[in-house]
Design an enzyme around this catalytic site. Structure first.
Site, PDB file in Angstrom:
ATOM      1  N   PHE A   1       0.857  -1.189   0.000  1.00  0.00           N
ATOM      2  CA  PHE A   1       0.000   0.000   0.000  1.00  0.00           C
ATOM      3  C   PHE A   1       0.893   1.238   0.000  1.00  0.00           C
ATOM      4  CE2 PHE A   1      -3.030   2.992   2.023  1.00  0.00           C
ATOM      5  CZ  PHE A   1      -4.107   2.810   1.158  1.00  0.00           C
TER       6      PHE A   1
ATOM      7  N   ASP B   1       0.053 -15.703  13.379  1.00  0.00           N
ATOM      8  CA  ASP B   1      -1.322 -16.131  13.643  1.00  0.00           C
ATOM      9  C   ASP B   1      -2.241 -15.712  12.490  1.00  0.00           C
ATOM     10  OD1 ASP B   1      -3.459 -17.205  14.979  1.00  0.00           O
ATOM     11  OD2 ASP B   1      -3.418 -15.804  16.664  1.00  0.00           O
TER      12      ASP B   1
ATOM     13  N   HIS C   1       4.737  -3.803   3.111  1.00  0.00           N
ATOM     14  CA  HIS C   1       5.911  -3.956   2.253  1.00  0.00           C
ATOM     15  C   HIS C   1       7.190  -3.506   2.960  1.00  0.00           C
ATOM     16  CE1 HIS C   1       4.842   0.270   0.434  1.00  0.00           C
ATOM     17  NE2 HIS C   1       5.019   0.306   1.743  1.00  0.00           N
ATOM     18  N   ASN C   2       8.298  -4.143   2.593  1.00  0.00           N
ATOM     19  CA  ASN C   2       9.645  -3.826   3.085  1.00  0.00           C
ATOM     20  C   ASN C   2       9.867  -4.186   4.555  1.00  0.00           C
ATOM     21  OD1 ASN C   2       9.913  -2.482   0.510  1.00  0.00           O
ATOM     22  ND2 ASN C   2       8.981  -0.673   1.450  1.00  0.00           N
TER      23      ASN C   2
ATOM     24  N   GLN D   1      -1.550  -8.546   9.167  1.00  0.00           N
ATOM     25  CA  GLN D   1      -1.152  -7.752   8.009  1.00  0.00           C
ATOM     26  C   GLN D   1       0.308  -7.337   8.154  1.00  0.00           C
ATOM     27  OE1 GLN D   1      -2.029  -6.730   5.050  1.00  0.00           O
ATOM     28  NE2 GLN D   1      -0.401  -5.204   4.807  1.00  0.00           N
TER      29      GLN D   1
END
Length: 294
Positions: A148, A198, A205-206, A202
């Site tokens: 995102f 778990d 990125h990176n 979320q």
């Protein structure tokens, strides 16, 4: 009937060409894998442009895997012991090691590498990633999709930033159901060996996560975070972007990390502070609340 036959005869007779398909031996030699042991003749229907008769370059060539009934691209390299369940599909140039299990409905994207003894559940989606040995990826997991990342142009519109790098999953990693791990933009997203994640987590990125870390349900890690080894994040912990967390840090549930944590230990609260400070804050709030009631 005669009019119908006349119309059919006017259509170009070679809209599709049929070619026999053979197993590509060059991948078997390179990786010591056997792509397939299909006994019957397999035909490939290759679409052709009806205007000029030229073959379409990006024609997909998929075969049915003999162990499980799933499908795979003929350029993929799959060990004979792999189980690909019906409804699963393995795309081009992917490599699956020995004793990998791919559940029904799972999609393995192009150029994905999966290590031996790794088990993937139902309806997972893997792309732009490498997965180590003896991992468990549960149902609904998505790995390797774009992160995102957006910037604002001169007109005030949001423009997507390029997301071109991969996700690298270590060995003996468990990833819970419906967890999402985004691909990198300026560095690869990395999950260290023996880490356990778990459900419903979320990872942006990176992000780089060390070895033997534990992330409990509904943890959210924003982009470009670095987490050391042996870290534990309780349920619903949130970590803001570009934050570093030292090794052997434990975060209480519902904590929010807004700045770097440089020392090992237990932390909690919003913003996250050393656990004894957070407990003192809670005690003070309770006393004030009781005084107001009295």
């Amino acid at each position: 009937m005669a009019v119908t036959l006349k119309r059919l005869s006017s259509i170009a007779p070679f809209v599709f060409k049929i070619f026999p398909l053979s197993t590509p031996s060059r991948f078997s030699t390179l990786y010591n894998f056997s792509v397939s042991s299909i006994n019957q003749t397999t035909l490939h229907i290759r679409p052709v442009n009806p205007e000029n008769g030229a073959e379409v370059d990006d024609a997909q060539e998929f075969l049915k895997w003999q162990n499980g009934g799933g499908h795979f691209h003929k350029s993929s390299c799959i060990d004979p012991t792999v189980l690909i369940e019906i409804g699963a599909i393995v795309h081009s140039k992917s490599v699956l090691g020995a004793n990998v299990h791919v559940g029904s409905g799972t999609v393995i994207g192009p150029c994905v590498t999966i290590g031996q003894f790794t088990k993937i559940g139902y309806n997972a989606a893997l792309s732009n990633c490498t997965v180590g040995d003896s991992c468990v990826i549960h149902s609904g997991v998505c790995i390797g999709q774009d992160g995102f990342g957006f910037c604002v142009d001169e007109d005030g519109n949001l423009v997507k930033k390029p997301q071109m790098l991969n996700v690298r999953i270590g060995n003996h990693v468990d990833i819970g159901a419906n967890t999402c791990i985004d691909r990198g933009s300026w560095r690869e997203t990395v999950i260290g060996d023996h880490s356990k994640i778990d459900n419903l987590v979320q990872i942006g990125h990176n992000v780089v996560i060390g070895k033997s870390c534990m992330l409990c349900g509904q943890v959210g890690i924003a982009g470009s975070v670095m987490i050391g080894d042996y870290a534990v994040l309780g349920g619903r912990v949130a970590v803001r972007d570009h934050v570093s967390i030292a090794s052997k840090v434990r975060l209480a549930a519902n904590s929010c990390v807004t700045k770097d944590i440089r020392e090992p230990g237990d932390y909690g609260g919003f913003p996250a502070v050393p656990i004894h400070v957070w407990r003192r804050q809670i005690a003070i709030q309770c006393r004030r609340s009781n005084r107001e009631k009295s």
